[in-house]
Design a protein around this motif. Structure first.
Motif, short mmCIF file in Angstrom:
data_model
loop_
_atom_site.label_atom_id
_atom_site.label_comp_id
_atom_site.label_asym_id
_atom_site.label_seq_id
_atom_site.Cartn_x
_atom_site.Cartn_y
_atom_site.Cartn_z
N SER A 79 30.62 34.03 40.67
CA SER A 79 29.79 34.60 41.80
C SER A 79 29.67 36.05 41.44
CB SER A 79 30.46 34.25 43.36
OG SER A 79 31.66 35.33 43.15
N ALA A 80 30.26 36.95 40.88
CA ALA A 80 29.84 38.02 40.53
C ALA A 80 30.46 38.62 39.22
CB ALA A 80 30.39 39.16 41.59
N VAL A 81 29.80 39.42 38.63
CA VAL A 81 30.69 40.13 37.24
C VAL A 81 30.46 41.64 37.22
CG1 VAL A 81 30.35 39.98 34.82
CG2 VAL A 81 30.05 37.86 36.20
N VAL A 82 31.13 42.26 36.71
CA VAL A 82 30.84 43.71 36.25
C VAL A 82 31.53 43.92 35.04
CG1 VAL A 82 32.74 44.50 37.79
CG2 VAL A 82 30.85 46.19 37.02
N VAL A 99 35.47 39.54 36.99
CA VAL A 99 34.74 38.29 37.24
C VAL A 99 35.43 37.50 38.76
CG1 VAL A 99 33.81 37.66 35.01
CG2 VAL A 99 36.09 36.85 35.78
N ALA A 100 34.42 37.36 39.51
CA ALA A 100 35.02 36.80 40.79
C ALA A 100 34.89 35.28 40.62
CB ALA A 100 34.20 37.38 42.08
N HIS A 101 35.92 34.38 41.01
CA HIS A 101 35.89 33.04 40.80
C HIS A 101 35.03 32.24 42.05
CE1 HIS A 101 36.99 28.77 40.62
NE2 HIS A 101 37.28 29.04 39.33
N PRO A 102 34.30 31.41 41.82
CA PRO A 102 33.41 30.98 43.05
C PRO A 102 33.77 30.21 43.71
CG PRO A 102 33.07 29.58 40.88
CD PRO A 102 33.98 30.81 40.58
#
Length: 295
Positions: A79-82, A99-102
């Motif tokens: 859901s988001a990556v940096v 990385v955020a898991h959905p």
């Protein structure tokens, strides 16, 4: 994405289409907005296809491209990556990403190492480490070392990131003042100005109402957010916005925008630190087929 690692990526000249084997780069001439963006500007965007394959969308030397490396697959779409801690050279590159898991509510550290042998790029390390829970609903992640900024719901949170005995750790979240972050469509870390308690992190993003906006967030406690609108309209359709660098224009920055429908735009800000948007020029690159989830 940082220049240190991605300068090496510009050396990739494989132009092809089809299955992902090694590296696939589809280069297209950018026929619009070229006169407004210097030819020495480059900018890259991370994306994930629905099957979990990581992609890199690029604008460099006035051409668009798509890069995919065999084995660079997460198995799910974050859901988001940096991405941060990037390094590398002509035949090897390494980077770490949060990385955020959905669905499981966790944020992970993804370490990736890719190497080139006989002209073919392959993933030689792809390691996922759970860092912290409580990340359900994450829409944006940005790293301004040592701080991580996270957007979820109507709020902006700040965490402190560190390694302890080689393991990634994050502090408890600090909810920053202000609401309305649910209307922020894109977000990108730009720079840190000042030092010590007077330091300020600068984030750039777009909003649902079409604004292109900067937020200055100070290190002092309690943290204060000072917003500034750079452009009042025209940016609402973007699902992703990233900035890069220009070799011969170090004071400027290119801005690469991507819509969910696969349209791209490229702009050039001649002075990236002046907080003024009237000098930002550029326009649409049209449909380029970039329909994967871009960050």
């Amino acid at each position: 994405m940082r220049k240190s690692i991605l300068a090496a990526a510009t050396a990739l000249t494989v132009v092809a289409a089809g299955l992902v084997t090694g590296v696939v780069v589809t280069a297209r001439p950018a026929t619009a907005a070229l006169s407004d963006v210097p030819a020495d500007c480059s900018v890259y965007t991370t994306a994930y296809r629905s099957d979990g394959q990581r992609l890199t969308y690029s604008y460099s030397a006035r051409k668009t491209g798509t890069q995919a490396i065999s084995g660079d697959k997460l198995g799910w779409v974050p859901s988001a990556v940096v991405t941060f801690l990037e390094s590398g050279g002509a035949d090897s590159r390494a980077a770490s990403s949060l990385v955020a898991h959905p669905t499981d509510g966790n944020v992970y550290l993804l370490k990736r190492v890719v190497t080139r042998t006989d002209g073919v790029w392959k993933v030689t390390e792809h390691k996922l480490t759970r860092v912290k829970s409580g990340f359900a609903g994450t829409r944006h992640l940005e790293m301004a070392w040592p701080y991580v900024y996270r957007v979820a719901g109507t709020s902006l949170y700040r965490y402190k990131f560190a390694f302890s005995d080689g393991q990634p750790t994050m502090s408890a979240p600090v909810k920053l003042s202000g609401v309305g972050w649910d209307t922020v469509r894109t977000l990108a870390y730009q720079r840190t100005a000042g030092t010590g308690s007077t330091a300020v992190d600068v984030l750039l993003g777009t909003k649902a109402n079409g604004e292109l906006k900067e937020w200055r967030i100070n290190y002092a406690t309690p943290a204060r957010i000072t917003p500034k609108v750079l452009r009042t309209s025209g940016w609402a359709s973007l699902a992703s916005l990233n900035t890069g660098w220009c070799d011969s224009h170090p004071n400027g920055r290119p801005l690469l925008g991507i819509t969910a429908a696969g349209r791209a735009s490229i702009h050039f800000d001649a002075n990236k630190t002046d907080g003024v948007g009237t000098d930002i020029k550029g326009g649409s690159l049209g449909l380029v087929g970039w329909t994967a989830e871009a960050y």
